[in-house]
Design a protein around this motif. Structure first.
Motif, PDB file in Angstrom:
ATOM      1  N   MET A   1       4.500  -4.676  -7.792  1.00  0.00           N
ATOM      2  CA  MET A   1       5.231  -3.545  -7.214  1.00  0.00           C
ATOM      3  C   MET A   1       6.281  -4.042  -6.228  1.00  0.00           C
ATOM      4  N   ILE A   2       7.050  -3.113  -5.702  1.00  0.00           N
ATOM      5  CA  ILE A   2       8.127  -3.431  -4.782  1.00  0.00           C
ATOM      6  C   ILE A   2       7.646  -3.100  -3.368  1.00  0.00           C
ATOM      7  N   GLU A   3       7.448  -4.137  -2.550  1.00  0.00           N
ATOM      8  CA  GLU A   3       6.940  -3.909  -1.196  1.00  0.00           C
ATOM      9  C   GLU A   3       8.059  -3.407  -0.292  1.00  0.00           C
ATOM     10  N   MET A   4       7.677  -2.552   0.625  1.00  0.00           N
ATOM     11  CA  MET A   4       8.631  -2.024   1.594  1.00  0.00           C
ATOM     12  C   MET A   4       7.929  -1.856   2.934  1.00  0.00           C
ATOM     13  N   PRO A   5       8.681  -1.779   4.032  1.00  0.00           N
ATOM     14  CA  PRO A   5       8.041  -1.528   5.321  1.00  0.00           C
ATOM     15  C   PRO A   5       7.386  -0.148   5.307  1.00  0.00           C
ATOM     16  N   PRO A   6       6.149  -0.037   5.773  1.00  0.00           N
ATOM     17  CA  PRO A   6       5.485   1.264   5.779  1.00  0.00           C
ATOM     18  C   PRO A   6       6.297   2.379   6.443  1.00  0.00           C
ATOM     19  N   ALA A   7       7.028   2.056   7.483  1.00  0.00           N
ATOM     20  CA  ALA A   7       7.818   3.075   8.181  1.00  0.00           C
ATOM     21  C   ALA A   7       8.924   3.655   7.309  1.00  0.00           C
TER      22      ALA A   7
ATOM     23  N   VAL B   1       0.597   3.748  -0.686  1.00  0.00           N
ATOM     24  CA  VAL B   1       0.281   3.200   0.629  1.00  0.00           C
ATOM     25  C   VAL B   1      -1.164   2.708   0.645  1.00  0.00           C
ATOM     26  N   LEU B   2      -1.365   1.605   1.367  1.00  0.00           N
ATOM     27  CA  LEU B   2      -2.691   1.024   1.514  1.00  0.00           C
ATOM     28  C   LEU B   2      -3.113   1.200   2.968  1.00  0.00           C
TER      29      LEU B   2
ATOM     30  N   ARG C   1      -1.677   8.044   9.503  1.00  0.00           N
ATOM     31  CA  ARG C   1      -0.405   7.289   9.548  1.00  0.00           C
ATOM     32  C   ARG C   1      -0.593   5.915  10.194  1.00  0.00           C
ATOM     33  N   ARG C   2      -1.356   5.844  11.281  1.00  0.00           N
ATOM     34  CA  ARG C   2      -1.523   4.548  11.961  1.00  0.00           C
ATOM     35  C   ARG C   2      -2.388   3.582  11.154  1.00  0.00           C
ATOM     36  N   ARG C   3      -3.112   4.075  10.176  1.00  0.00           N
ATOM     37  CA  ARG C   3      -3.925   3.202   9.323  1.00  0.00           C
ATOM     38  C   ARG C   3      -3.131   2.570   8.179  1.00  0.00           C
TER      39      ARG C   3
ATOM     40  N   ALA D   1       3.019  -0.672   2.111  1.00  0.00           N
ATOM     41  CA  ALA D   1       3.620   0.372   1.275  1.00  0.00           C
ATOM     42  C   ALA D   1       4.366  -0.294   0.124  1.00  0.00           C
ATOM     43  N   PHE D   2       4.326   0.343  -1.027  1.00  0.00           N
ATOM     44  CA  PHE D   2       4.933  -0.207  -2.239  1.00  0.00           C
ATOM     45  C   PHE D   2       5.558   0.909  -3.061  1.00  0.00           C
ATOM     46  N   LEU D   3       6.577   0.548  -3.825  1.00  0.00           N
ATOM     47  CA  LEU D   3       7.170   1.461  -4.797  1.00  0.00           C
ATOM     48  C   LEU D   3       6.733   1.040  -6.190  1.00  0.00           C
TER      49      LEU D   3
END
Length: 136
Positions: A68-74, A82-83, A123-125, A129-131
């Motif tokens: 997958m394509i990783e991205m910053p969770p924010a 999301v993990l 949210r804090r957990r 994040a991935f696409l």
């Protein structure tokens, strides 16, 4: 988003990934993958309920990162996988799919696949994040 939301109401079932029949949180992601991308890229070995409480490796993140394509969770928005870290000292072991700016879909024991608010606690957990990649 429509594909993921079609899983709403699927009963919870460990290690399953069949829409309307049963899935766990990883099974939800696997089923959505099959509908969006195509066949799963590798088999998922059997796992126990406590698999994430032992060991230092981010097994889910490593697997997702490979396909997958990783991205910053924010920066994650609707459609992102999301993990979650269920404990700040543990590895990420719960999976959800964002459905809106403040909602997400996940499979929860005894409840099945539900959509719920992405509260500050959830949210804090979020640890990763991935696409999903484009399908075939």
């Amino acid at each position: 988003m429509t594909i993921a939301c079609a899983w709403l109401g699927t009963p919870y079932h460990d290690q399953a990934s069949l829409k309307g029949v049963g899935c766990d949180c990883l099974g939800l992601a696997r089923g959505v993958w099959r509908e969006v991308v195509g066949p799963e890229p590798f088999p998922i070995p059997p796992y126990s309920r406590d698999w994430g409480e032992i060991g230092p490796r981010e097994v889910l993140a490593e697997g997702a990162r490979a396909v997958m394509i990783e991205m910053p969770p924010a920066e994650a928005g609707p459609g992102a996988l999301v993990l979650f870290r269920m404990d700040s000292r543990a590895i990420a072991k719960h999976v959800g799919i964002l459905t809106g700016p403040g909602t997400f879909l996940h499979a929860y024991e005894r409840l099945g696949v539900i959509e719920e608010p992405l509260t500050p606690s959830w949210r804090r957990r979020i640890a990763f994040a991935f696409l999903f990649p484009a399908g075939d």
